[in-house]
Write a protein that holds these residues in place. Structure first.
Motif, PDB file in Angstrom:
ATOM      1  N   MET A  90      19.342  38.334 -16.363  1.00  0.00           N
ATOM      2  CA  MET A  90      18.568  38.614 -15.039  1.00  0.00           C
ATOM      3  C   MET A  90      17.130  37.641 -14.878  1.00  0.00           C
ATOM      4  N   PHE A  91      17.051  37.351 -13.880  1.00  0.00           N
ATOM      5  CA  PHE A  91      16.038  36.255 -13.443  1.00  0.00           C
ATOM      6  C   PHE A  91      14.824  37.003 -12.636  1.00  0.00           C
ATOM      7  N   TYR A  92      13.845  37.129 -13.012  1.00  0.00           N
ATOM      8  CA  TYR A  92      12.772  37.620 -12.227  1.00  0.00           C
ATOM      9  C   TYR A  92      11.381  36.917 -12.645  1.00  0.00           C
ATOM     10  N   GLY A  93      10.480  37.224 -11.657  1.00  0.00           N
ATOM     11  CA  GLY A  93       9.219  36.293 -12.083  1.00  0.00           C
ATOM     12  C   GLY A  93       8.874  35.419 -11.129  1.00  0.00           C
ATOM     13  N   GLU A  94       7.725  34.910 -11.000  1.00  0.00           N
ATOM     14  CA  GLU A  94       6.970  33.862 -10.543  1.00  0.00           C
ATOM     15  C   GLU A  94       6.288  32.680 -11.337  1.00  0.00           C
ATOM     16  N   TYR A  95       6.603  31.551 -11.292  1.00  0.00           N
ATOM     17  CA  TYR A  95       6.157  30.678 -12.354  1.00  0.00           C
ATOM     18  C   TYR A  95       5.803  29.463 -11.526  1.00  0.00           C
ATOM     19  N   ARG A  96       4.398  28.959 -11.714  1.00  0.00           N
ATOM     20  CA  ARG A  96       4.042  27.775 -10.980  1.00  0.00           C
ATOM     21  C   ARG A  96       3.732  26.597 -11.614  1.00  0.00           C
ATOM     22  N   HIS A  97       4.521  25.391 -11.526  1.00  0.00           N
ATOM     23  CA  HIS A  97       4.466  24.181 -12.017  1.00  0.00           C
ATOM     24  C   HIS A  97       4.446  22.984 -11.292  1.00  0.00           C
ATOM     25  N   THR A  98       4.437  21.972 -11.585  1.00  0.00           N
ATOM     26  CA  THR A  98       4.376  20.624 -10.913  1.00  0.00           C
ATOM     27  C   THR A  98       5.632  19.764 -11.249  1.00  0.00           C
ATOM     28  N   ILE A  99       6.026  18.717 -10.343  1.00  0.00           N
ATOM     29  CA  ILE A  99       7.049  17.995 -10.509  1.00  0.00           C
ATOM     30  C   ILE A  99       6.367  16.562 -10.622  1.00  0.00           C
ATOM     31  N   ASP A 100       6.707  15.807 -11.859  1.00  0.00           N
ATOM     32  CA  ASP A 100       6.142  14.505 -12.074  1.00  0.00           C
ATOM     33  C   ASP A 100       6.908  13.699 -11.059  1.00  0.00           C
TER      34      ASP A 100
ATOM     35  N   ILE B 110      10.969  23.776 -16.923  1.00  0.00           N
ATOM     36  CA  ILE B 110      11.489  24.990 -17.047  1.00  0.00           C
ATOM     37  C   ILE B 110      11.118  25.869 -18.094  1.00  0.00           C
ATOM     38  N   PRO B 111      10.151  26.978 -17.721  1.00  0.00           N
ATOM     39  CA  PRO B 111       9.782  27.847 -19.004  1.00  0.00           C
ATOM     40  C   PRO B 111      10.896  28.194 -19.970  1.00  0.00           C
ATOM     41  N   ALA B 112      10.516  28.383 -21.246  1.00  0.00           N
ATOM     42  CA  ALA B 112      11.597  28.608 -22.395  1.00  0.00           C
ATOM     43  C   ALA B 112      12.374  29.742 -21.909  1.00  0.00           C
ATOM     44  N   LYS B 113      11.801  30.730 -21.690  1.00  0.00           N
ATOM     45  CA  LYS B 113      12.615  32.150 -21.369  1.00  0.00           C
ATOM     46  C   LYS B 113      13.794  32.110 -20.124  1.00  0.00           C
ATOM     47  N   LEU B 114      13.315  31.101 -19.289  1.00  0.00           N
ATOM     48  CA  LEU B 114      14.453  30.651 -18.169  1.00  0.00           C
ATOM     49  C   LEU B 114      15.159  29.854 -18.685  1.00  0.00           C
ATOM     50  N   ARG B 115      15.054  28.909 -19.537  1.00  0.00           N
ATOM     51  CA  ARG B 115      16.108  28.133 -20.011  1.00  0.00           C
ATOM     52  C   ARG B 115      17.082  28.747 -20.935  1.00  0.00           C
ATOM     53  N   GLU B 116      16.754  29.486 -21.589  1.00  0.00           N
ATOM     54  CA  GLU B 116      17.571  30.529 -22.637  1.00  0.00           C
ATOM     55  C   GLU B 116      18.710  31.191 -21.545  1.00  0.00           C
ATOM     56  N   LYS B 117      18.236  31.736 -20.515  1.00  0.00           N
ATOM     57  CA  LYS B 117      19.012  32.442 -19.418  1.00  0.00           C
ATOM     58  C   LYS B 117      19.823  31.480 -18.664  1.00  0.00           C
ATOM     59  N   LEU B 118      19.424  30.295 -18.382  1.00  0.00           N
ATOM     60  CA  LEU B 118      20.258  29.259 -17.624  1.00  0.00           C
ATOM     61  C   LEU B 118      21.268  28.762 -18.340  1.00  0.00           C
TER      62      LEU B 118
ATOM     63  N   GLU C 269       7.098  18.292  -3.440  1.00  0.00           N
ATOM     64  CA  GLU C 269       6.671  17.171  -3.602  1.00  0.00           C
ATOM     65  C   GLU C 269       5.674  16.822  -5.217  1.00  0.00           C
ATOM     66  N   LYS C 270       5.036  18.003  -5.399  1.00  0.00           N
ATOM     67  CA  LYS C 270       4.053  18.146  -6.432  1.00  0.00           C
ATOM     68  C   LYS C 270       4.091  19.625  -6.996  1.00  0.00           C
ATOM     69  N   ASP C 271       3.254  20.582  -6.099  1.00  0.00           N
ATOM     70  CA  ASP C 271       3.027  21.885  -6.824  1.00  0.00           C
ATOM     71  C   ASP C 271       4.365  22.398  -6.339  1.00  0.00           C
ATOM     72  N   VAL C 272       4.913  23.273  -7.133  1.00  0.00           N
ATOM     73  CA  VAL C 272       6.124  24.283  -6.920  1.00  0.00           C
ATOM     74  C   VAL C 272       6.150  25.362  -7.517  1.00  0.00           C
ATOM     75  N   VAL C 273       6.825  26.499  -6.877  1.00  0.00           N
ATOM     76  CA  VAL C 273       6.990  27.914  -7.457  1.00  0.00           C
ATOM     77  C   VAL C 273       8.520  28.102  -7.974  1.00  0.00           C
ATOM     78  N   ILE C 274       8.708  28.434  -9.138  1.00  0.00           N
ATOM     79  CA  ILE C 274      10.178  28.599  -9.490  1.00  0.00           C
ATOM     80  C   ILE C 274       9.859  30.457  -9.487  1.00  0.00           C
ATOM     81  N   VAL C 275      10.936  30.866  -8.810  1.00  0.00           N
ATOM     82  CA  VAL C 275      11.148  32.312  -8.545  1.00  0.00           C
ATOM     83  C   VAL C 275      12.478  32.722  -9.007  1.00  0.00           C
ATOM     84  N   GLY C 276      12.361  34.055  -9.818  1.00  0.00           N
ATOM     85  CA  GLY C 276      13.775  34.617 -10.070  1.00  0.00           C
ATOM     86  C   GLY C 276      14.164  35.408  -9.001  1.00  0.00           C
ATOM     87  N   ASN C 277      15.469  35.181  -8.795  1.00  0.00           N
ATOM     88  CA  ASN C 277      16.255  35.988  -7.931  1.00  0.00           C
ATOM     89  C   ASN C 277      17.406  36.610  -8.595  1.00  0.00           C
TER      90      ASN C 277
END
Length: 139
Positions: free
Chosen positions: A1-11, A18-26, A98-106
């Motif tokens: 199950m995915f939940y939470g909000e994670y802020r990152h940037t695109i190069d 992608i944060p490690a705990k999300l990668r494990e679930k993917l 473009e640069k600043d993104v939010v990864i959202v668990g749904n």
């Protein structure tokens, strides 16, 4: 199950960490697809299969556009050795990533939003509206 909000940037090459705990679930392979709210969705393969099985149950006359919407630009993704995924130019343009993104668990999948679009989305979400929607849904 995915939940939470994670802020990152695109190069500059369109890669996103992608944060490690999300990668494990993917898992090792997953599917990128278009989202309904101008975001990019990322599904583990098993959840993608469940999602597409529901689409396949729709009457042909109704499902053709739905299929095109979700399948036309969908592609398989993997994580590189640095924990990053590559976002297609088409999806970066569609979602204005473009640069600043939010990864959202749904729950069953992740959504990738531009930080600006995510902030705008938050203005639509308030306790009163959510309460009304829950009542309509029978909660």
């Amino acid at each position: 199950m995915f939940y939470g909000e994670y802020r990152h940037t695109i190069d500059a090459k369109g890669r996103l960490f992608i944060p490690a705990k999300l990668r494990e679930k993917l898992g090792e392979e997953f599917i990128f697809s278009r989202g309904l709210d101008n975001c990019v969705c990322v599904y583990p393969k098993d959840e993608w299969e469940k999602f597409t099985a529901k689409i396949e149950e729709l009457p042909m006359a109704k499902e053709r556009r739905v299929r095109r919407f979700f399948y036309a630009g969908a592609y398989e993704g993997t994580v590189d050795s640095q924990g990053r995924v590559s976002l297609s130019q088409n999806y970066r343009g569609m979602a204005k990533l473009e640069k600043d993104v939010v990864i959202v668990g749904n729950r069953s999948h992740l959504e990738i939003w531009s930080a600006e679009a995510w902030e705008a989305e938050q203005t639509y979400i308030n306790n009163e509206e959510i309460t009304e929607e829950l009542i309509e849904l029978g909660f």
